[in-house]
Design an enzyme around this catalytic site. Structure first.
Site, PDB file in Angstrom:
ATOM      1  N   LYS A   1     -17.141  41.570 -61.577  1.00 18.04           N
ATOM      2  CA  LYS A   1     -15.810  40.934 -61.573  1.00 18.04           C
ATOM      3  C   LYS A   1     -14.718  42.003 -61.645  1.00 18.04           C
ATOM      4  O   LYS A   1     -13.695  41.916 -60.959  1.00 18.04           O
ATOM      5  CB  LYS A   1     -15.661  39.973 -62.766  1.00 18.04           C
ATOM      6  CG  LYS A   1     -16.673  38.844 -62.809  1.00 18.04           C
ATOM      7  CD  LYS A   1     -16.629  38.139 -64.186  1.00 18.04           C
ATOM      8  CE  LYS A   1     -17.818  37.233 -64.387  1.00 18.04           C
ATOM      9  NZ  LYS A   1     -17.996  36.852 -65.816  1.00 18.04           N
TER      10      LYS A   1
ATOM     11  N   LYS B   1     -24.808  46.394 -76.282  1.00 22.45           N
ATOM     12  CA  LYS B   1     -23.653  46.561 -75.400  1.00 22.45           C
ATOM     13  C   LYS B   1     -22.694  47.649 -75.925  1.00 22.45           C
ATOM     14  O   LYS B   1     -21.795  48.085 -75.225  1.00 22.45           O
ATOM     15  CB  LYS B   1     -22.927  45.230 -75.217  1.00 22.45           C
ATOM     16  CG  LYS B   1     -23.736  44.200 -74.409  1.00 22.45           C
ATOM     17  CD  LYS B   1     -23.008  42.877 -74.332  1.00 22.45           C
ATOM     18  CE  LYS B   1     -23.783  41.778 -73.622  1.00 22.45           C
ATOM     19  NZ  LYS B   1     -23.675  41.836 -72.149  1.00 22.45           N
TER      20      LYS B   1
ATOM     21  N   THR C   1     -22.627  41.004 -65.167  1.00 16.45           N
ATOM     22  CA  THR C   1     -21.864  40.424 -64.051  1.00 16.45           C
ATOM     23  C   THR C   1     -20.386  40.702 -64.219  1.00 16.45           C
ATOM     24  O   THR C   1     -19.641  40.680 -63.239  1.00 16.45           O
ATOM     25  CB  THR C   1     -22.085  38.898 -63.937  1.00 16.45           C
ATOM     26  OG1 THR C   1     -21.932  38.312 -65.235  1.00 16.45           O
ATOM     27  CG2 THR C   1     -23.453  38.586 -63.363  1.00 16.45           C
TER      28      THR C   1
ATOM     29  N   LYS D   1     -17.212  40.937 -73.196  1.00 18.96           N
ATOM     30  CA  LYS D   1     -18.591  40.478 -73.055  1.00 18.96           C
ATOM     31  C   LYS D   1     -19.056  40.035 -74.426  1.00 18.96           C
ATOM     32  O   LYS D   1     -18.355  40.251 -75.416  1.00 18.96           O
ATOM     33  CB  LYS D   1     -19.490  41.599 -72.523  1.00 18.96           C
ATOM     34  CG  LYS D   1     -19.302  42.934 -73.275  1.00 18.96           C
ATOM     35  CD  LYS D   1     -20.111  44.078 -72.685  1.00 18.96           C
ATOM     36  CE  LYS D   1     -19.509  44.641 -71.415  1.00 18.96           C
ATOM     37  NZ  LYS D   1     -20.281  44.343 -70.217  1.00 18.96           N
ATOM     38  N   ARG D   2     -20.241  39.419 -74.505  1.00 19.43           N
ATOM     39  CA  ARG D   2     -20.739  39.049 -75.821  1.00 19.43           C
ATOM     40  C   ARG D   2     -20.855  40.290 -76.722  1.00 19.43           C
ATOM     41  O   ARG D   2     -21.094  41.394 -76.257  1.00 19.43           O
ATOM     42  CB  ARG D   2     -22.107  38.364 -75.698  1.00 19.43           C
ATOM     43  CG  ARG D   2     -22.015  36.939 -75.246  1.00 19.43           C
ATOM     44  CD  ARG D   2     -21.202  36.082 -76.195  1.00 19.43           C
ATOM     45  NE  ARG D   2     -21.921  35.836 -77.428  1.00 19.43           N
ATOM     46  CZ  ARG D   2     -22.443  34.671 -77.765  1.00 19.43           C
ATOM     47  NH1 ARG D   2     -22.293  33.610 -76.973  1.00 19.43           N
ATOM     48  NH2 ARG D   2     -23.095  34.528 -78.898  1.00 19.43           N
TER      49      ARG D   2
HETATM   50  C1  LIG Z   1     -18.890  37.156 -66.742  1.00 22.07           C
HETATM   51  C2  LIG Z   1     -18.817  36.685 -68.120  1.00 22.07           C
HETATM   52  C3  LIG Z   1     -19.725  37.157 -69.067  1.00 22.07           C
HETATM   53  C4  LIG Z   1     -20.784  38.204 -68.750  1.00 22.07           C
HETATM   54  O1  LIG Z   1     -20.286  39.470 -69.068  1.00 22.07           O
HETATM   55  P1  LIG Z   1     -21.233  40.763 -69.112  1.00 22.07           P
HETATM   56  O2  LIG Z   1     -20.277  41.884 -69.306  1.00 22.07           O
HETATM   57  O3  LIG Z   1     -21.906  40.827 -67.770  1.00 22.07           O
HETATM   58  O4  LIG Z   1     -22.164  40.577 -70.224  1.00 22.07           O
HETATM   59  C5  LIG Z   1     -19.626  36.699 -70.367  1.00 22.07           C
HETATM   60  N1  LIG Z   1     -18.676  35.814 -70.722  1.00 22.07           N
HETATM   61  C6  LIG Z   1     -17.780  35.334 -69.838  1.00 22.07           C
HETATM   62  C7  LIG Z   1     -16.742  34.383 -70.297  1.00 22.07           C
HETATM   63  C8  LIG Z   1     -17.818  35.754 -68.504  1.00 22.07           C
HETATM   64  O5  LIG Z   1     -16.927  35.267 -67.639  1.00 22.07           O
END
Ligand SMILES: *Cc1c(COP(=O)(O)O)cnc(C)c1O
Length: 812
Positions: A654, A548, A650, A542-543
């Site tokens: 996944k 986070k 999100t 994630k970012r």
């Molecule tokens: C889904 C996705 C995110 C979002 O990640 P989070 O853990 O929900 O912040 C960020 N970057 C990419 C490339 C993603 O596919």
């Protein structure tokens, strides 16, 4: 629309495209040329499909959905489109007859990085959900020449390289110069009164031409096709006359301004900077899109009275909120509406999604800046502000409260307030986040207009994130419960009947292992990294953001490393930790955390005493394509933000649909994941959002944890002393002195959850059962469901009636 093409037809089409478009033969064409030829064939099919879909939408007067967003993080398109159109098998076969591997062509495609993270990926997933369910939808965004930067670590330090994605990405876009519009900046306003009639003239403005480029996003089986229209800023050729008029410098300035507007995506996630160029980008998107939407409407209607009935405009976060005053401008200045009528129509048409409650992400613009660059828009915002004050005073609301709610305050335009005031619906993106909006950020508004506030929990395009990126798991699911889940993700719950079926659970385990091997091979091939597929794969991607808490994960790994050195003969389940994260280029603390993780990886991976049991991998340049390989191989999904900070997340969804078990806090959509799978099938830890509030109220002191917890002290001291010759005093000090996101308060609870994870993992049957129950519960987090929620509760729209779809035979 029928998209079926025989192998023979495909071969003909490829031959044609190669010779006519690239002037090469089948034998001489490179993989890149093959990729482009195939992409063009697919794009043409979608263009026809879209035209037909659009005709049906017009004929049936189905409400149009317009989704405005500064970011669409699309990733690659070829595989997704071939899959959705049911063309993948025939395409593979046709190509193999030419000696070409389809998978190699997939690798030719750049990852379209027109977004930063979750917000942009959400917008892309929604285009898929809209198309598959047959909603006539358009996304609007900018055609950034450079997407999100490419990340390269140099000695552990993030450096940024430009992402010039157009050479391989442009094949998906079709310029539509006939639909260009003009966007006006700067200048000043002249107002005139003639016989009661008030006219406003914007004088001496700079004109930038917005040229649309259209990109199609197919839905499953091509039932619907979404259109993403991205605007490119160009010089206004007409203004070159200024040269002749002696305004040489002004003409030059306009040119450079135009060229720079759609040059590059701002790389900040959850952070607003207040830069003039960003404001210019936002208005450019909004003005071009609003003009386009209104032009489309007026094509078939004589005025805008019915706009709310036939059109829904959705603002994804505050970035496109200037759409509200821009609609007012067009209606007042160009269409002759009076204020009240125009305002009623705008409010009824527009809806807004909030994506964060963190103060640094709440956009505000200096009034002076807005006034200078967008003088007419600023006037309109002032008028919205004036009328808002009048209305609230009339209602008897106290002045302090009005001041908090007003769109203008202390010399700043507050975009979130403007969004709430100018729209008929405001939603958060998870149940918890929407509650926080009502209780906290938008509490004053909520008290005035409770019915305006609602929730739509985010969702993911499960066909991309399960069917395409995890074909083996998808195959097993199809074998067990049929294909219905592809169209209706709730059907995944049929898997629950296999929760105690050992043969199914063992196959699930085998597939996970194969995906781990696939990832291991990929890492070996691309980066020369060796990881053990028999170790536990623990993933946080994630970012990079302090909230986070990647640093909490890293600190815990450091503590584990120290423990293992002390207990070399302990029974230890081998484990590989994966990180992937980009930091905003100016976010120094985040970059230091990346450097910390890299140094830690370097230490552990090269320490013979532990490196058969522990490994740490920082994947460079995390992006959608990386996510598609990493997530299917994950066993533990790290979702460890401080409760109350992550709006939804999100990637948690996944991971879940790919059978990873969430190790997380009760934050964002984790709360709903927990509700779905129950206590037994998630690894929760840490404070709840209300406990966090309580600790904050009573005064949080991280130093106490440092002083009283020997494990924390030891890990932090090691950090302070430096790792691999690099010192991390800054991180050390930020944590012991402030610890903004309370990593130390949650640390031991986090460690305990990790221990629980390992204990559960030892019982493979139990673990596989948890994995299956997570997959079975993931239907709730499909983008299709989110789109149905938006359509039902906010847009009041419906799909194009399927029986009215013409079945036309495809021909090239
Ligand atoms: C889904 C996705 C995110 C979002 O990640 P989070 O853990 O929900 O912040 C960020 N970057 C990419 C490339 C993603 O596919």
């Amino acid at each position: 629309m029928n998209y079926s093409l025989s192998v023979l037809q495909i071969k003909e089409a490829i031959r044609d495209k190669l010779s006519h478009t690239f002037g090469v033969s089948l034998q001489n064409a490179t993989n890149e040329e093959y990729y482009k030829a195939v992409a063009l064939i697919v794009r043409e099919l979608m263009a026809k499909g879209r035209a037909e879909f659009q005709q049906n939408a017009v004929r049936t007067e189905t409400k149009r959905i317009y989704y405005l967003c500064m970011e669409f993080l699309l990733g690659r398109s070829l595989k997704n489109n071939l899959y959705n159109l049911g063309l993948e098998d025939n395409m593979r076969e046709a190509l193999s007859e030419f000696g070409i591997k389809l998978d190699h062509l997939y690798d030719q495609e750049p990852d379209a990085g027109l977004g930063n993270g979750g917000l942009g990926r959400l917008a892309a997933c929604f285009l898929d959900g809209l198309a598959t369910q047959g909603y006539p939808a358009m996304g609007y965004s900018l055609r950034y020449e450079y997407g999100l930067f490419k990340q390269k670590l140099v000695d552990g330090w993030q450096t940024e390289l430009p992402d010039f994605w157009l050479p391989g990405g442009a094949v998906w876009m079709q310029a539509v110069p006939d639909n260009s519009v003009e966007v006006h900046f700067d200048g000043h306003i002249e107002e005139k009164w003639n016989d009661q009639y008030h006219s406003v003239k914007h004088k001496d403005y700079t004109t930038v031409t917005a040229v649309p480029y259209d990109l199609y996003v197919s839905g499953k089986d091509g039932r619907g096709i979404s259109l993403l229209r991205v605007w490119k800023a160009e010089n206004n050729a007409f203004d070159m006359n200024l040269f002749g008029g002696g305004n040489y410098m002004r003409a030059m300035e306009q040119q450079t301004m135009a060229e720079v507007i759609t040059k590059v995506l701002y790389p900040e996630d959850d952070h607003a900077e207040g830069k003039l160029l960003r404001l210019t980008q936002q208005y450019f998107l909004v003005s071009a899109s609003v003009q386009d939407i209104i032009r489309r409407h007026l094509f078939a209607h004589s005025n805008l009275d019915d706009l709310p009935k036939l059109v829904a405009i959705h603002l994804n976060d505050t970035h496109p909120v200037l759409a509200i005053p821009e609609m007012m401008r067009v209606m007042l200045d160009e269409c002759g509406y009076d204020w009240e009528s125009a305002w009623g129509i705008v409010k009824e048409t527009v809806a807004y999604t909030n994506h964060t409650v963190m103060s640094e992400a709440l956009e505000t613009w200096k009034c002076d800046l807005v006034k200078m660059r967008l003088p007419r828009i600023y006037q309109i915002i002032e008028e919205i502000n004036r009328r808002f004050w009048e209305e609230m005073k009339y209602k008897g609301v106290d002045y302090g409260k009005i001041a908090r709610m007003a769109p203008i305050s202390d010399g700043f335009v507050r975009m979130a307030n403007l969004a709430v005031i100018g729209s008929h619906s405001v939603n958060g993106v998870s149940a918890l986040h929407s509650d926080i909006l009502k209780e906290d950020l938008f509490h004053d508004f909520y008290v005035e207009e409770p019915a305006k506030f609602t929730n739509v929990t985010n969702g993911i395009a499960h066909r991309r994130w399960l069917c395409q990126s995890n074909p083996k798991l998808s195959g097993l699911i199809t074998e067990l419960i049929g294909t219905d889940y592809i169209y209706d993700a709730d059907k995944l719950s049929d898997l629950l009947k296999y929760q105690d079926d050992s043969s199914v659970l063992e196959r699930l385990e085998r597939i996970k292992h194969e995906n781990k091997e696939r990832l291991a091979e990929h890492l070996k091939r691309t980066q020369g990294l060796v990881v053990d597929p028999d170790s536990i794969f623990d993933v946080q991607v994630k970012r990079l953001h302090e909230y986070k808490r990647q640093h909490m994960n890293a600190l815990s790994i450091l503590a584990t490393y120290q423990w293992l050195l002390d207990n070399p003969n302990a029974d230890f389940a081998p484990r590989t930790w994966f990180f992937g994260a980009k930091a905003a280029p100016g976010y120094y603390f985040a970059k230091q955390i990346i450097q910390f993780i890299s140094a830690l990886a370097d230490t552990i991976n090269n320490d013979q005493r532990v490196n058969s049991k522990m490994k740490v991998v920082f994947v460079e340049n995390y992006c959608v394509t990386w996510a598609e390989t990493l997530i299917p191989a994950a066993e533990i999904s790290e979702q460890i933000s401080l409760a109350g900070t992550e709006a939804s997340g999100t990637s948690n969804m996944k991971f879940m649909i790919n059978g990873a078990v969430t190790l997380g806090t009760l934050d964002g959509a984790n709360v709903e994941i927990h509700e779905t799978v129950g206590d037994e099938n998630i690894l929760l830890f840490g404070m709840t959002a209300s406990q966090v509030e309580e600790v904050k109220r009573s005064g949080y002191n991280p130093m106490q944890h440092y002083q009283h917890d020997q494990q924390i002290r030891r890990a932090l001291d090691a950090l302070n002393q430096g790792i691999k010759g690099k010192n991390f005093h800054d991180i050390y000090r930020a944590i012991i002195q402030q610890d903004r996101y309370m990593a130390l308060a949650d640390f031991q609870s986090y460690r305990a959850a990790q221990d629980r994870a390992v204990a559960l993992y030892h019982d493979k049957r139990l673990w596989n059962r948890m994995s299956l129950i997570n997959i079975a519960g993931a239907g709730r987090f499909a983008a299709d469901r989110a789109i149905r929620d938006y359509a039902g509760n906010i847009w009041h729209g419906s799909p194009v009636p399927p029986e009215k779809n013409l079945a036309a035979k495809m021909s090239l």
